[in-house]
Design a protein around this motif. Structure first.
Motif, PDB file in Angstrom:
ATOM      1  N   ALA A 155       6.035   5.719   1.153  1.00 48.87           N
ATOM      2  CA  ALA A 155       6.118   6.958   1.964  1.00 48.87           C
ATOM      3  C   ALA A 155       7.570   7.429   2.102  1.00 48.87           C
ATOM      4  O   ALA A 155       7.872   8.622   1.981  1.00 48.87           O
ATOM      5  N   GLU A 156       8.494   6.484   2.305  1.00 47.91           N
ATOM      6  CA  GLU A 156       9.905   6.882   2.502  1.00 47.91           C
ATOM      7  C   GLU A 156      10.571   7.254   1.183  1.00 47.91           C
ATOM      8  O   GLU A 156      11.737   7.630   1.163  1.00 47.91           O
ATOM      9  N   SER A 157       9.801   7.146   0.093  1.00 50.91           N
ATOM     10  CA  SER A 157      10.295   7.643  -1.196  1.00 50.91           C
ATOM     11  C   SER A 157       9.741   9.042  -1.451  1.00 50.91           C
ATOM     12  O   SER A 157       9.882   9.598  -2.543  1.00 50.91           O
ATOM     13  N   GLY A 181       0.848  -1.185   0.000  1.00 48.58           N
ATOM     14  CA  GLY A 181       0.000   0.000   0.000  1.00 48.58           C
ATOM     15  C   GLY A 181       0.881   1.231   0.000  1.00 48.58           C
ATOM     16  O   GLY A 181       2.110   1.143  -0.063  1.00 48.58           O
ATOM     17  N   ALA A 182       0.229   2.380   0.096  1.00 44.73           N
ATOM     18  CA  ALA A 182       0.944   3.661  -0.037  1.00 44.73           C
ATOM     19  C   ALA A 182       2.099   3.794   0.959  1.00 44.73           C
ATOM     20  O   ALA A 182       3.081   4.489   0.713  1.00 44.73           O
ATOM     21  N   GLY A 183       1.996   3.107   2.084  1.00 43.17           N
ATOM     22  CA  GLY A 183       3.037   3.231   3.113  1.00 43.17           C
ATOM     23  C   GLY A 183       4.396   2.748   2.667  1.00 43.17           C
ATOM     24  O   GLY A 183       5.427   3.237   3.142  1.00 43.17           O
ATOM     25  N   ILE A 184       4.443   1.793   1.696  1.00 47.39           N
ATOM     26  CA  ILE A 184       5.763   1.326   1.229  1.00 47.39           C
ATOM     27  C   ILE A 184       6.463   2.418   0.427  1.00 47.39           C
ATOM     28  O   ILE A 184       7.688   2.430   0.319  1.00 47.39           O
ATOM     29  N   PHE A 214     -11.162   3.518 -10.173  1.00 49.76           N
ATOM     30  CA  PHE A 214     -11.913   4.440  -9.310  1.00 49.76           C
ATOM     31  C   PHE A 214     -12.789   3.640  -8.345  1.00 49.76           C
ATOM     32  O   PHE A 214     -13.129   2.476  -8.605  1.00 49.76           O
ATOM     33  N   PHE A 215     -13.133   4.248  -7.231  1.00 47.70           N
ATOM     34  CA  PHE A 215     -14.063   3.596  -6.297  1.00 47.70           C
ATOM     35  C   PHE A 215     -15.338   3.211  -7.059  1.00 47.70           C
ATOM     36  O   PHE A 215     -15.878   4.011  -7.817  1.00 47.70           O
ATOM     37  N   GLY A 216     -15.736   1.963  -6.893  1.00 46.10           N
ATOM     38  CA  GLY A 216     -16.928   1.503  -7.611  1.00 46.10           C
ATOM     39  C   GLY A 216     -16.583   0.739  -8.878  1.00 46.10           C
ATOM     40  O   GLY A 216     -17.438   0.074  -9.465  1.00 46.10           O
TER      41      GLY A 216
HETATM   42  N1  APR Z   1       6.284   2.204   6.742  1.00 42.00           N
HETATM   43  C1  APR Z   1       5.229   1.370   6.936  1.00 42.00           C
HETATM   44  N2  APR Z   1       3.940   1.772   6.906  1.00 42.00           N
HETATM   45  C2  APR Z   1       3.718   3.081   6.678  1.00 42.00           C
HETATM   46  C3  APR Z   1       4.758   4.020   6.474  1.00 42.00           C
HETATM   47  C4  APR Z   1       6.086   3.533   6.515  1.00 42.00           C
HETATM   48  N3  APR Z   1       7.148   4.342   6.340  1.00 42.00           N
HETATM   49  N4  APR Z   1       4.200   5.259   6.290  1.00 42.00           N
HETATM   50  C5  APR Z   1       2.860   5.085   6.361  1.00 42.00           C
HETATM   51  N5  APR Z   1       2.573   3.789   6.609  1.00 42.00           N
HETATM   52  C6  APR Z   1       1.244   3.163   6.723  1.00 42.00           C
HETATM   53  C7  APR Z   1       0.212   4.003   7.468  1.00 42.00           C
HETATM   54  O1  APR Z   1       0.260   3.744   8.858  1.00 42.00           O
HETATM   55  C8  APR Z   1      -1.087   3.478   6.838  1.00 42.00           C
HETATM   56  O2  APR Z   1      -1.583   2.363   7.567  1.00 42.00           O
HETATM   57  O3  APR Z   1       0.751   3.024   5.414  1.00 42.00           O
HETATM   58  C9  APR Z   1      -0.663   3.010   5.433  1.00 42.00           C
HETATM   59  C10 APR Z   1      -1.182   3.900   4.325  1.00 42.00           C
HETATM   60  O4  APR Z   1      -2.584   3.796   4.342  1.00 42.00           O
HETATM   61  P1  APR Z   1      -3.444   4.548   3.212  1.00 42.00           P
HETATM   62  O5  APR Z   1      -2.986   5.967   3.121  1.00 42.00           O
HETATM   63  O6  APR Z   1      -4.878   4.245   3.509  1.00 42.00           O
HETATM   64  O7  APR Z   1      -3.006   3.848   1.849  1.00 42.00           O
HETATM   65  P2  APR Z   1      -3.490   2.457   1.287  1.00 42.00           P
HETATM   66  O8  APR Z   1      -3.709   1.471   2.374  1.00 42.00           O
HETATM   67  O9  APR Z   1      -2.545   2.088   0.211  1.00 42.00           O
HETATM   68  O10 APR Z   1      -4.915   2.831   0.626  1.00 42.00           O
HETATM   69  C11 APR Z   1      -5.569   1.805  -0.107  1.00 42.00           C
HETATM   70  O11 APR Z   1      -7.204   3.421  -0.871  1.00 42.00           O
HETATM   71  O12 APR Z   1      -7.534   5.565  -1.551  1.00 42.00           O
HETATM   72  C12 APR Z   1      -7.475   4.262  -1.982  1.00 42.00           C
HETATM   73  O13 APR Z   1      -6.878   3.470  -4.087  1.00 42.00           O
HETATM   74  C13 APR Z   1      -6.344   4.093  -2.964  1.00 42.00           C
HETATM   75  O14 APR Z   1      -4.794   2.260  -3.181  1.00 42.00           O
HETATM   76  C14 APR Z   1      -5.379   3.156  -2.248  1.00 42.00           C
HETATM   77  C15 APR Z   1      -6.282   2.424  -1.279  1.00 42.00           C
END
Ligand code: APR
Length: 233
Positions: A15-17, A10-13, A150-152
């Motif tokens: 974040a450090e980029s 997910g987006a958290g991987i 997109f959602f949906g």
């Molecule tokens: N290392 C590990 N985890 C991290 C880091 C990090 N450096 N930084 C943030 N996180 C975690 C946060 O704690 C959070 O739980 O990453 C997660 C990001 O969550 P979201 O912002 O909800 O992103 P994601 O889970 O990918 O969202 C899923 O939702 O909006 C839609 O389509 C979009 O693909 C996305 C989906």
């Protein structure tokens, strides 16, 4: 030792980029309403605004570089001998590819693609896409939409992903809040089919009961260490 491994990112991987997540305090959804830029209704209502949002995001994502978490996946795929390692990503950035990961499934689409709503032709471009973009396959105008789910809308590659989830013996979630269906059911599906499940996050997530283990901390630090130890087993 495990057999096949599935990694859900997910987006958290990323974040450090330097790429903002969606739901953290500085997240993308804090500055934009999901219903304005991430639903098919929003696209029909105001395609120019939706194209502008993704054209801007595309510029941000294009120059981002993978971090040690992405690179640790490449190491795992190269050195793990007991099965395949697949990457199912919710991310639309291309950092898994830039890090050299293989077997990648972008279930929410990818930022450098657009799809024709007339003939389903997909183009790959880092350039802007808008209502003037002509489909190179069928010639339709104003029918190219960002190839972002997109959602949906239905997720992409789910036939293949379902097979991977049913077969894997280790499921690893990295940097996802577990807020979005159906990706937030994947851990439970793998567990039902006998897999061990582990999540890497800054904190326990909403579906943390589906995980046998939780590794708290920044994935760029915790996941390379985990791979080092896994490869020693
Ligand atoms: N290392 C590990 N985890 C991290 C880091 C990090 N450096 N930084 C943030 N996180 C975690 C946060 O704690 C959070 O739980 O990453 C997660 C990001 O969550 P979201 O912002 O909800 O992103 P994601 O889970 O990918 O969202 C899923 O939702 O909006 C839609 O389509 C979009 O693909 C996305 C989906």
């Amino acid at each position: 030792m495990y057999g096949d491994i599935v990694i859900l990112s997910g987006a958290g991987i990323s974040a450090e980029s330097g790429i903002p997540t969606f739901r953290d305090s500085d997240g993308l959804w804090n500055n934009h309403r999901i219903e304005d830029v991430a639903t098919i209704e929003a696209y029909y209502r105001n395609p120019e605004m939706v194209h502008d949002f993704y054209n801007e995001l595309k510029k941000e994502l294009q120059n981002a570089e993978p971090n040690p978490a992405h690179k640790a996946i490449t190491r795992l795929q190269q050195e793990y001998k007991n099965g395949t390692v697949s990457v199912v990503t919710q991310n639309v950035d291309l950092l898994h590819e830039k890090a050299g990961n293989k077997n990648i499934y972008h279930i929410h689409g990818q930022i450098n693609q657009a799809v024709c709503m007339n003939c389903a032709h997909v183009i790959t471009t880092w350039g802007d896409v808008d209502t003037q973009t002509v489909c190179p396959q069928c010639g339709a105008v104003a029918m190219m939409k960002p190839n972002i789910v997109f959602f949906g809308e239905n997720l992409l590659y789910m036939d293949k992903v379902d097979a991977l989830l049913h077969k894997c013996k280790l499921f690893i979630a990295i940097g996802t809040s577990g807020a979005v269906y159906p990706a937030n059911t994947f851990a439970r599906i793998t567990k039902y089919h006998g897999a061990d499940t582990i999540e890497f996050n800054l904190h326990a997530t909403v579906n943390n009961y589906d995980f046998d283990k939780h590794v708290m901390g920044k994935a760029g630090e915790t996941f390379p260490e985990y791979v080092e130890n896994l490869l020693k087993v």
